[in-house]
Design a protein around this motif. Structure first.
Motif, PDB file in Angstrom:
ATOM      1  N   THR A 193       0.847  -1.193   0.000  1.00 16.61           N
ATOM      2  CA  THR A 193       0.000   0.000   0.000  1.00 16.61           C
ATOM      3  C   THR A 193       0.886   1.248   0.000  1.00 16.61           C
ATOM      4  OG1 THR A 193      -0.147   0.434   2.393  1.00 16.61           O
ATOM      5  CG2 THR A 193      -1.605  -1.252   1.511  1.00 16.61           C
ATOM      6  N   ASN A 194       0.341   2.340  -0.474  1.00 15.99           N
ATOM      7  CA  ASN A 194       0.973   3.640  -0.243  1.00 15.99           C
ATOM      8  C   ASN A 194      -0.062   4.745  -0.381  1.00 15.99           C
ATOM      9  OD1 ASN A 194       0.766   3.998  -3.008  1.00 15.99           O
ATOM     10  ND2 ASN A 194       2.932   4.491  -3.330  1.00 15.99           N
ATOM     11  N   VAL A 195       0.373   5.954  -0.013  1.00 17.98           N
ATOM     12  CA  VAL A 195      -0.564   7.071  -0.029  1.00 17.98           C
ATOM     13  C   VAL A 195      -0.678   7.672  -1.426  1.00 17.98           C
ATOM     14  CG1 VAL A 195      -0.202   7.638   2.380  1.00 17.98           C
ATOM     15  CG2 VAL A 195       1.241   8.719   0.654  1.00 17.98           C
ATOM     16  N   GLY A 196       0.218   7.250  -2.334  1.00 20.86           N
ATOM     17  CA  GLY A 196       0.188   7.759  -3.699  1.00 20.86           C
ATOM     18  C   GLY A 196       1.381   8.634  -3.994  1.00 20.86           C
ATOM     19  N   GLY A 197       1.460   9.094  -5.224  1.00 19.76           N
ATOM     20  CA  GLY A 197       2.575   9.934  -5.619  1.00 19.76           C
ATOM     21  C   GLY A 197       3.888   9.185  -5.517  1.00 19.76           C
ATOM     22  N   ASN A 198       4.971   9.903  -5.420  1.00 20.34           N
ATOM     23  CA  ASN A 198       6.282   9.271  -5.288  1.00 20.34           C
ATOM     24  C   ASN A 198       6.548   8.927  -3.832  1.00 20.34           C
ATOM     25  OD1 ASN A 198       6.818   9.342  -7.988  1.00 20.34           O
ATOM     26  ND2 ASN A 198       8.077  11.168  -7.913  1.00 20.34           N
ATOM     27  N   GLN A 199       5.765   8.027  -3.327  1.00 23.73           N
ATOM     28  CA  GLN A 199       5.927   7.587  -1.950  1.00 23.73           C
ATOM     29  C   GLN A 199       6.240   6.097  -1.920  1.00 23.73           C
ATOM     30  OE1 GLN A 199       5.926   9.563   0.765  1.00 23.73           O
ATOM     31  NE2 GLN A 199       5.798  11.220  -0.738  1.00 23.73           N
ATOM     32  N   PRO A 200       7.047   5.668  -0.964  1.00 19.03           N
ATOM     33  CA  PRO A 200       7.374   4.236  -0.895  1.00 19.03           C
ATOM     34  C   PRO A 200       6.134   3.396  -0.642  1.00 19.03           C
ATOM     35  CG  PRO A 200       8.824   5.536   0.506  1.00 19.03           C
ATOM     36  CD  PRO A 200       7.732   6.453   0.060  1.00 19.03           C
ATOM     37  N   GLN A 201       6.154   2.210  -1.186  1.00 18.21           N
ATOM     38  CA  GLN A 201       5.120   1.247  -0.886  1.00 18.21           C
ATOM     39  C   GLN A 201       5.530   0.460   0.355  1.00 18.21           C
ATOM     40  OE1 GLN A 201       4.637  -1.071  -4.441  1.00 18.21           O
ATOM     41  NE2 GLN A 201       3.853   0.650  -5.621  1.00 18.21           N
ATOM     42  N   HIS A 202       4.533   0.114   1.161  1.00 19.74           N
ATOM     43  CA  HIS A 202       4.756  -0.694   2.348  1.00 19.74           C
ATOM     44  C   HIS A 202       4.142  -2.058   2.096  1.00 19.74           C
ATOM     45  CE1 HIS A 202       6.054   2.853   4.616  1.00 19.74           C
ATOM     46  NE2 HIS A 202       5.131   3.482   3.939  1.00 19.74           N
ATOM     47  N   PHE A 203       4.879  -3.100   2.462  1.00 19.43           N
ATOM     48  CA  PHE A 203       4.488  -4.451   2.098  1.00 19.43           C
ATOM     49  C   PHE A 203       4.004  -5.266   3.286  1.00 19.43           C
ATOM     50  CE2 PHE A 203       5.809  -5.156  -2.312  1.00 19.43           C
ATOM     51  CZ  PHE A 203       6.523  -4.005  -2.558  1.00 19.43           C
ATOM     52  N   GLY A 204       3.078  -6.189   2.999  1.00 16.31           N
ATOM     53  CA  GLY A 204       2.729  -7.229   3.955  1.00 16.31           C
ATOM     54  C   GLY A 204       3.791  -8.322   3.947  1.00 16.31           C
ATOM     55  N   ASP A 205       3.601  -9.329   4.785  1.00 15.07           N
ATOM     56  CA  ASP A 205       4.595 -10.397   4.924  1.00 15.07           C
ATOM     57  C   ASP A 205       4.425 -11.545   3.934  1.00 15.07           C
ATOM     58  OD1 ASP A 205       4.991 -10.030   8.520  1.00 15.07           O
ATOM     59  OD2 ASP A 205       6.161  -9.212   6.849  1.00 15.07           O
ATOM     60  N   GLY A 206       3.445 -11.452   3.059  1.00 15.32           N
ATOM     61  CA  GLY A 206       3.341 -12.410   1.968  1.00 15.32           C
ATOM     62  C   GLY A 206       2.471 -13.603   2.255  1.00 15.32           C
ATOM     63  N   THR A 207       1.998 -14.220   1.159  1.00 19.06           N
ATOM     64  CA  THR A 207       1.256 -15.487   1.199  1.00 19.06           C
ATOM     65  C   THR A 207       1.982 -16.460   0.291  1.00 19.06           C
ATOM     66  OG1 THR A 207      -0.912 -14.474   1.594  1.00 19.06           O
ATOM     67  CG2 THR A 207      -0.876 -16.661   0.571  1.00 19.06           C
ATOM     68  N   ARG A 208       2.370 -17.589   0.861  1.00 19.71           N
ATOM     69  CA  ARG A 208       3.015 -18.624   0.044  1.00 19.71           C
ATOM     70  C   ARG A 208       1.941 -19.564  -0.480  1.00 19.71           C
ATOM     71  NH1 ARG A 208       8.097 -20.273  -0.785  1.00 19.71           N
ATOM     72  NH2 ARG A 208       8.868 -18.773   0.739  1.00 19.71           N
ATOM     73  N   LEU A 209       1.753 -19.576  -1.779  1.00 19.35           N
ATOM     74  CA  LEU A 209       0.691 -20.367  -2.411  1.00 19.35           C
ATOM     75  C   LEU A 209       1.303 -21.474  -3.257  1.00 19.35           C
ATOM     76  CD1 LEU A 209      -2.331 -20.765  -3.115  1.00 19.35           C
ATOM     77  CD2 LEU A 209      -2.002 -19.127  -4.987  1.00 19.35           C
ATOM     78  N   SER A 210       0.895 -22.701  -2.977  1.00 24.08           N
ATOM     79  CA  SER A 210       1.368 -23.854  -3.753  1.00 24.08           C
ATOM     80  C   SER A 210       0.180 -24.511  -4.428  1.00 24.08           C
ATOM     81  CB  SER A 210       2.066 -24.870  -2.844  1.00 24.08           C
ATOM     82  OG  SER A 210       3.219 -24.309  -2.267  1.00 24.08           O
ATOM     83  N   ILE A 211       0.288 -24.704  -5.736  1.00 23.22           N
ATOM     84  CA  ILE A 211      -0.805 -25.299  -6.503  1.00 23.22           C
ATOM     85  C   ILE A 211      -0.295 -26.607  -7.105  1.00 23.22           C
ATOM     86  CG2 ILE A 211      -2.412 -24.963  -8.403  1.00 23.22           C
ATOM     87  CD1 ILE A 211      -1.923 -21.870  -7.752  1.00 23.22           C
ATOM     88  N   LEU A 212      -0.900 -27.688  -6.659  1.00 29.61           N
ATOM     89  CA  LEU A 212      -0.413 -29.032  -7.045  1.00 29.61           C
ATOM     90  C   LEU A 212      -1.200 -29.613  -8.205  1.00 29.61           C
ATOM     91  CD1 LEU A 212       0.015 -30.370  -3.402  1.00 29.61           C
ATOM     92  CD2 LEU A 212       1.666 -29.138  -4.800  1.00 29.61           C
TER      93      LEU A 212
END
Lengths: 112, 112
Positions: free
Chosen positions: A93-112
């Motif tokens: 997410t970010n507030v817009g413009g030239n602002q850094p994005q902040h990240f969540g910790d991720g989802t590891r998805l495995s499709i068999l």
């Protein structure tokens, strides 16, 4: 970081099943993004949102759809999962413009 | 077509020495650049950024240099510490798009 929660954190599913990943933020940021991270490819943008009900495609959007009905939630859906969609998915997410994005910790998805 | 390239997949440096991570880009429209650090099982965290109106930005042990004519930026870490061991991503964007393109990452290992 920036109050971003991704759920689930891990998921294993079978080819052809639908999958929905959720990103929830508490920062009231206008912009939200979904990325996938794969070896040799870095982070690639799937879809992003610039407001409630306003979304657009990124560079690897085929096979994915998104929805944003509230500022705080951004959903990523794989309508019919394929093995090529096995990856680690990050929300940002970010507030817009030239602002850094902040990240969540991720989802590891495995499709068999 | 990879618009943002990190040609060194990995780098090892002795503790206390300088780490230099490099990033090249091809799109002359890019005017804002960022570096992120990523630990295993966590999301990327923002480190430092630079606008195209500058050629250097410094924050503590971290300095980013931008060479617009060469379409090249670098991240200097001095002195390097074992806790700096992580994957580093550079990212680039241009005003008005609210999207960033990420490189493939460089894994830095700081040896004690």
């Amino acid at each position: 970081d920036a109050g971003i929660t991704q759920s689930p954190r891990h998921k294993v599913t079978e080819t052809g099943t639908p999958v929905t990943l959720r990103c929830h933020q508490t920062e009231n940021h206008r912009y939200m993004y979904w990325y996938r991270q794969d070896p040799g490819h870095g982070l690639r943008l799937i879809h992003y949102s610039y407001g409630v009900k306003d979304t657009d495609k990124g560079e690897v959007s085929d096979g994915y759809s998104v929805s944003r009905s509230k500022t705080e939630d951004f959903l990523l859906t794989l309508e019919s999962a394929t093995s090529s969609q096995t990856s680690v998915y990050f929300c940002a997410t970010n507030v817009g413009g030239n602002q850094p994005q902040h990240f969540g910790d991720g989802t590891r998805l495995s499709i068999l | 077509d990879q618009q943002v390239k990190q040609n060194s997949p990995s780098l090892s440096v002795q503790e206390g020495r300088i780490s230099i991570l490099n990033c090249d880009y091809t799109n002359s429209m890019f005017d804002y650049f960022l570096w992120y650090k990523k630990y295993p099982a966590e999301g990327p965290t923002f480190l430092i950024s630079i606008s195209s109106i500058k050629d250097k930005n410094e924050d503590g042990r971290f300095t980013v240099f931008l060479n617009k004519s060469a379409k090249h930026l670098s991240l200097h870490i001095v002195p390097s510490q074992p806790g700096d061991s992580a994957v580093y991503f550079c990212a680039a964007g241009h005003s008005g798009t609210y999207k960033y393109i990420f490189g493939t990452g460089t894994r830095l290992k700081v040896l004690a």
